[in-house]
Design an enzyme around this catalytic site. Structure first.
Site, PDB file in Angstrom:
ATOM      1  CE  LYS A  33      -4.083  -2.041   0.286  1.00  0.00           C
ATOM      2  NZ  LYS A  33      -5.072  -1.936  -0.815  1.00  0.00           N
ATOM      3  NE  ARG A  34       2.925   1.161  -4.930  1.00  0.00           N
ATOM      4  CZ  ARG A  34       2.650  -0.145  -5.195  1.00  0.00           C
ATOM      5  NH1 ARG A  34       2.657  -1.063  -4.236  1.00  0.00           N
ATOM      6  NH2 ARG A  34       2.385  -0.533  -6.431  1.00  0.00           N
ATOM      7  CB  ALA A  70       1.262   6.587  -0.711  1.00  0.00           C
ATOM      8  CG  LEU A  74      -6.106   8.935   0.399  1.00  0.00           C
ATOM      9  CD1 LEU A  74      -5.870   9.162  -1.088  1.00  0.00           C
ATOM     10  CD2 LEU A  74      -6.469  10.253   1.079  1.00  0.00           C
ATOM     11  CD  GLU A 120       0.744  16.272   7.255  1.00  0.00           C
ATOM     12  OE1 GLU A 120       0.360  17.199   7.973  1.00  0.00           O
ATOM     13  OE2 GLU A 120      -0.004  15.340   6.885  1.00  0.00           O
ATOM     14  CD  GLU A 140      -1.965  16.596   2.111  1.00  0.00           C
ATOM     15  OE1 GLU A 140      -1.392  16.983   1.063  1.00  0.00           O
ATOM     16  OE2 GLU A 140      -1.380  16.019   3.029  1.00  0.00           O
ATOM     17  NE  ARG A 143      -5.252  11.765  -3.550  1.00  0.00           N
ATOM     18  CZ  ARG A 143      -4.972  11.514  -4.825  1.00  0.00           C
ATOM     19  NH1 ARG A 143      -5.871  11.719  -5.756  1.00  0.00           N
ATOM     20  NH2 ARG A 143      -3.800  11.023  -5.175  1.00  0.00           N
ATOM     21  N   GLY A 148      -3.010  17.146   8.005  1.00  0.00           N
ATOM     22  CA  GLY A 148      -3.491  16.930   9.383  1.00  0.00           C
ATOM     23  C   GLY A 148      -2.441  16.328  10.287  1.00  0.00           C
TER      24      GLY A 148
HETATM   25  C1  1HE Z   1      -3.187   3.734  -1.081  1.00  0.00           C
HETATM   26  C2  1HE Z   1      -2.581   4.996  -0.942  1.00  0.00           C
HETATM   27  C3  1HE Z   1      -3.130   5.893   0.017  1.00  0.00           C
HETATM   28  C4  1HE Z   1      -1.521   3.900  -2.457  1.00  0.00           C
HETATM   29  N1  1HE Z   1      -4.187   5.475   0.728  1.00  0.00           N
HETATM   30  N2  1HE Z   1      -4.236   3.389  -0.344  1.00  0.00           N
HETATM   31  N3  1HE Z   1      -1.931  10.446  -0.591  1.00  0.00           N
HETATM   32  C5  1HE Z   1      -2.098  10.481  -1.934  1.00  0.00           C
HETATM   33  O1  1HE Z   1      -2.950  11.164  -2.445  1.00  0.00           O
HETATM   34  C6  1HE Z   1      -1.183   9.599  -2.749  1.00  0.00           C
HETATM   35  C7  1HE Z   1      -1.955   8.399  -3.240  1.00  0.00           C
HETATM   36  N4  1HE Z   1      -1.110   7.405  -3.852  1.00  0.00           N
HETATM   37  C8  1HE Z   1      -0.577   7.548  -5.115  1.00  0.00           C
HETATM   38  O2  1HE Z   1      -0.699   8.582  -5.747  1.00  0.00           O
HETATM   39  C9  1HE Z   1       0.154   6.380  -5.675  1.00  0.00           C
HETATM   40  O3  1HE Z   1      -0.239   5.222  -4.959  1.00  0.00           O
HETATM   41  C10 1HE Z   1       1.708   6.483  -5.605  1.00  0.00           C
HETATM   42  C11 1HE Z   1       2.166   7.582  -6.596  1.00  0.00           C
HETATM   43  C12 1HE Z   1       2.194   6.834  -4.210  1.00  0.00           C
HETATM   44  C13 1HE Z   1       2.334   5.118  -5.986  1.00  0.00           C
HETATM   45  O4  1HE Z   1       1.816   4.716  -7.243  1.00  0.00           O
HETATM   46  P1  1HE Z   1       1.903   3.180  -7.684  1.00  0.00           P
HETATM   47  O5  1HE Z   1       1.451   3.098  -9.098  1.00  0.00           O
HETATM   48  O6  1HE Z   1       3.253   2.648  -7.356  1.00  0.00           O
HETATM   49  O7  1HE Z   1       0.912   2.380  -6.712  1.00  0.00           O
HETATM   50  P2  1HE Z   1      -0.702   2.261  -6.766  1.00  0.00           P
HETATM   51  O8  1HE Z   1      -1.104   1.224  -7.758  1.00  0.00           O
HETATM   52  O9  1HE Z   1      -1.321   3.596  -6.907  1.00  0.00           O
HETATM   53  O10 1HE Z   1      -1.031   1.771  -5.287  1.00  0.00           O
HETATM   54  C14 1HE Z   1      -0.766   0.460  -4.851  1.00  0.00           C
HETATM   55  C15 1HE Z   1      -1.783   0.140  -3.807  1.00  0.00           C
HETATM   56  O11 1HE Z   1      -1.607   1.021  -2.689  1.00  0.00           O
HETATM   57  C16 1HE Z   1      -3.213   0.353  -4.289  1.00  0.00           C
HETATM   58  O12 1HE Z   1      -4.035  -0.568  -3.596  1.00  0.00           O
HETATM   59  P3  1HE Z   1      -4.540  -1.930  -4.331  1.00  0.00           P
HETATM   60  O13 1HE Z   1      -5.344  -2.621  -3.277  1.00  0.00           O
HETATM   61  O14 1HE Z   1      -5.328  -1.458  -5.518  1.00  0.00           O
HETATM   62  O15 1HE Z   1      -3.287  -2.669  -4.721  1.00  0.00           O
HETATM   63  C17 1HE Z   1      -3.516   1.752  -3.806  1.00  0.00           C
HETATM   64  O16 1HE Z   1      -4.904   1.993  -3.637  1.00  0.00           O
HETATM   65  C18 1HE Z   1      -2.819   1.741  -2.481  1.00  0.00           C
HETATM   66  N5  1HE Z   1      -2.492   3.100  -2.020  1.00  0.00           N
HETATM   67  N6  1HE Z   1      -1.548   5.080  -1.796  1.00  0.00           N
HETATM   68  C19 1HE Z   1      -4.712   4.262   0.534  1.00  0.00           C
HETATM   69  N7  1HE Z   1      -2.604   7.103   0.241  1.00  0.00           N
HETATM   70  C20 1HE Z   1      -2.952  13.455   8.260  1.00  0.00           C
HETATM   71  S1  1HE Z   1      -3.575  14.163   6.877  1.00  0.00           S
HETATM   72  C21 1HE Z   1      -2.548  13.690   5.579  1.00  0.00           C
HETATM   73  C22 1HE Z   1      -3.298  13.813   4.306  1.00  0.00           C
HETATM   74  C23 1HE Z   1      -2.649  13.094   3.193  1.00  0.00           C
HETATM   75  O17 1HE Z   1      -1.682  12.406   3.363  1.00  0.00           O
HETATM   76  S2  1HE Z   1      -3.400  13.326   1.683  1.00  0.00           S
HETATM   77  C24 1HE Z   1      -2.349  12.500   0.553  1.00  0.00           C
HETATM   78  C25 1HE Z   1      -2.771  11.085   0.346  1.00  0.00           C
END
Ligand code: 1HE
Length: 267
Positions: A33-34, A70, A74, A120, A140, A143, A148
């Site tokens: 889940k990265r 990552a 979410l 963070e 963020e 999205r 946070g």
């Molecule tokens: C996740 C998450 C996640 C991956 N929450 N499940 N963060 C983001 O907006 C970044 C979201 N993630 C991405 O943009 C990409 O995953 C990456 C660029 C980091 C990596 O891409 P990739 O192609 O290597 O991996 P993937 O196919 O997107 O993800 C692999 C799996 O990890 C997949 O799940 P699967 O069950 O389909 O295999 C994804 O859904 C899962 N995954 N990132 C949940 N973030 C305290 S407030 C803080 C607020 C924030 O941090 S907002 C930013 C959130």
């Protein structure tokens, strides 16, 4: 010495705790889940630092797989109401503060995505080593949410509120080279070389007196936050407490008697 597992109570499998001598290792171990930060992973970070043996003098934090983190998991957001979200954010503040203002310096190795809550988390560490693959984003804004995990407090202190605003409003990302020049990382190394560099730095931190490390980790950021007269006063007190210790006196004597290394610049 080979790395050995540290036996820490209540450590979930999404984090791995190891040690090599006086250096501790904390690995985010959710690569599928990265290394997205779900409640269990944040609880694992807390359990690690709560259970860290007293003879560990510095910690190296890394992420398993191709990405440091990552950010927020979410999938958990969809099940959380407003009040729960406030508590969730406050919990991250508590856990990140716990190690930022903890006992030992934490050196993070950044690679791949260092985004959202991952940035963070990184910004709560004391020293950041980036590999060339590292990149930084605050998705963020895209999205429809907000930082946070203390990002509004820590990230402007690294790169300024103005740059953070741009990252959140426009989705702008920065690569590792820019991250170095902006202050998101302190060191930039080739891909795969981050761990070795972090261990070298952790050993240097571990060789300081505990009092100096305490002053740097606890007094310095607070002095930077307060007014000048209060800052000068706190600095004077910390300076007196640090130099008064037996260990400091012995180190000063070592220098004066030509047994200690000089502060030379080796380039
Ligand atoms: C996740 C998450 C996640 C991956 N929450 N499940 N963060 C983001 O907006 C970044 C979201 N993630 C991405 O943009 C990409 O995953 C990456 C660029 C980091 C990596 O891409 P990739 O192609 O290597 O991996 P993937 O196919 O997107 O993800 C692999 C799996 O990890 C997949 O799940 P699967 O069950 O389909 O295999 C994804 O859904 C899962 N995954 N990132 C949940 N973030 C305290 S407030 C803080 C607020 C924030 O941090 S907002 C930013 C959130």
């Amino acid at each position: 010495m080979p790395r050995t597992k540290i036996d820490i109570p209540n450590l979930p499998s999404v984090v791995t705790a190891e040690r090599d001598g006086e250096i501790g290792f904390l690995r985010l171990s959710r690569p599928e889940k990265r290394n997205a930060l779900n409640d269990t992973l944040v609880m694992g970070i807390e359990a690690y630092f709560a259970g860290l043996p007293n003879d560990i003098r510095a910690v190296v934090l890394t992420g398993d797989g191709d990405h440091f983190s990552a950010g927020l998991d979410l999938s958990e957001l969809t099940v959380r109401g407003t009040v729960e979200s406030v508590h969730h954010s406050r919990n991250w503040h508590r856990v990140f503060d716990m190690f930022e203002f903890g006992k030992v310096p934490v050196i993070a190795v950044l690679h791949g995505a260092v985004v959202g809550g991952g940035l963070e988390l990184a910004s709560a560490c004391h020293v950041r080593v980036a590999e060339k693959s590292a990149y930084y984003a605050l998705p963020e804004g895209v999205r429809g949410i907000y930082v946070g995990g203390g990002g509004s407090v820590r990230i402007p202190r690294l790169i300024g509120a103005s740059r953070m605003m741009d990252m959140m409003l426009t989705g702008r990302t920065y690569g590792a080279e820019d991250g170095l020049s902006m202050g998101l990382s302190h060191y930039l190394v080739e891909n795969g070389a981050g761990l070795e560099k972090a261990i070298e730095l952790a050993k240097r931190c571990a060789a300081n007196t505990p009092m100096t490390n305490y002053a740097v980790m606890h007094a310095l950021p607070r002095i930077a936050d307060i007014d000048r007269p209060g800052g000068y006063m706190m600095e004077a007190l910390m300076a007196a407490i640090s130099s008064g210790s037996e260990e400091a006196q012995a180190r000063l004597k070592d220098f004066l008697e030509k047994r200690a290394p000089k502060a030379l610049h080796k380039g």
